[in-house]
Design a protein around this motif. Sequence first.
Motif, PDB file in Angstrom:
ATOM      1  N   PRO A 205      14.750  65.225  20.364  1.00  0.00           N
ATOM      2  CA  PRO A 205      14.212  66.469  20.891  1.00  0.00           C
ATOM      3  C   PRO A 205      15.893  67.213  19.751  1.00  0.00           C
ATOM      4  O   PRO A 205      16.906  66.766  19.807  1.00  0.00           O
ATOM      5  N   PRO A 206      15.637  68.673  19.928  1.00  0.00           N
ATOM      6  CA  PRO A 206      16.609  69.455  19.590  1.00  0.00           C
ATOM      7  C   PRO A 206      17.667  69.406  20.879  1.00  0.00           C
ATOM      8  O   PRO A 206      18.985  69.361  20.444  1.00  0.00           O
ATOM      9  N   GLY A 207      17.918  68.943  21.428  1.00  0.00           N
ATOM     10  CA  GLY A 207      19.311  68.455  22.806  1.00  0.00           C
ATOM     11  C   GLY A 207      19.997  67.715  22.345  1.00  0.00           C
ATOM     12  O   GLY A 207      20.788  66.666  23.141  1.00  0.00           O
ATOM     13  N   GLY A 208      18.715  66.315  21.595  1.00  0.00           N
ATOM     14  CA  GLY A 208      19.511  65.171  21.217  1.00  0.00           C
ATOM     15  C   GLY A 208      19.543  65.211  20.393  1.00  0.00           C
ATOM     16  O   GLY A 208      21.193  64.182  19.945  1.00  0.00           O
ATOM     17  N   ALA A 209      19.805  66.296  19.353  1.00  0.00           N
ATOM     18  CA  ALA A 209      20.112  65.938  17.257  1.00  0.00           C
ATOM     19  C   ALA A 209      21.735  66.228  17.883  1.00  0.00           C
ATOM     20  O   ALA A 209      22.347  67.691  18.774  1.00  0.00           O
ATOM     21  N   THR A 210      21.654  66.257  16.250  1.00  0.00           N
ATOM     22  CA  THR A 210      23.389  66.268  15.871  1.00  0.00           C
ATOM     23  C   THR A 210      23.882  67.176  15.184  1.00  0.00           C
ATOM     24  O   THR A 210      25.165  68.035  14.868  1.00  0.00           O
ATOM     25  N   GLY A 211      22.572  68.391  15.093  1.00  0.00           N
ATOM     26  CA  GLY A 211      22.796  69.509  14.358  1.00  0.00           C
ATOM     27  C   GLY A 211      21.676  70.301  14.603  1.00  0.00           C
ATOM     28  O   GLY A 211      20.293  69.654  15.067  1.00  0.00           O
TER      29      GLY A 211
END
Length: 123
Positions: A91-97
């Motif tokens: 998910p967007p919150g778990g991504a590094t970018g």
Amino acid sequence: MAASDDAASGEQPCDLVTVPAREGLEAVDILRLRHRVGPVLHDREGDTLGFLVPPGTAEGWDLPGSACTQTFGAPPRGKQPPVSGSGWLVPPGGATGDTTEPDRLRAALREAVTLLRAVDRCQ
């Protein structure tokens, strides 16, 4: 995966690289270990993964076994995925970018295919 018809207002467009799930899962691991990975979608059937990449990537994308199309950007945490019939693998919150860098994605997908071919030969 098909791009949603209704773009959320204010979101920046991006492109979506879709790949078979097996190669995509390997590429996610490679990217997480070595670089950064942006949000990643999966289809409900588990057949494909979709990597959000910067806009304009589709114009020069030429990796066999994958496709790159325009969709709409990574929504804030908690919002629905930008592609109908999909869910978040990363998910967007778990991504590094916000997106995955296209050249690194291309290299990770090539490495994933090579690795999986070697595994298949050993079985």
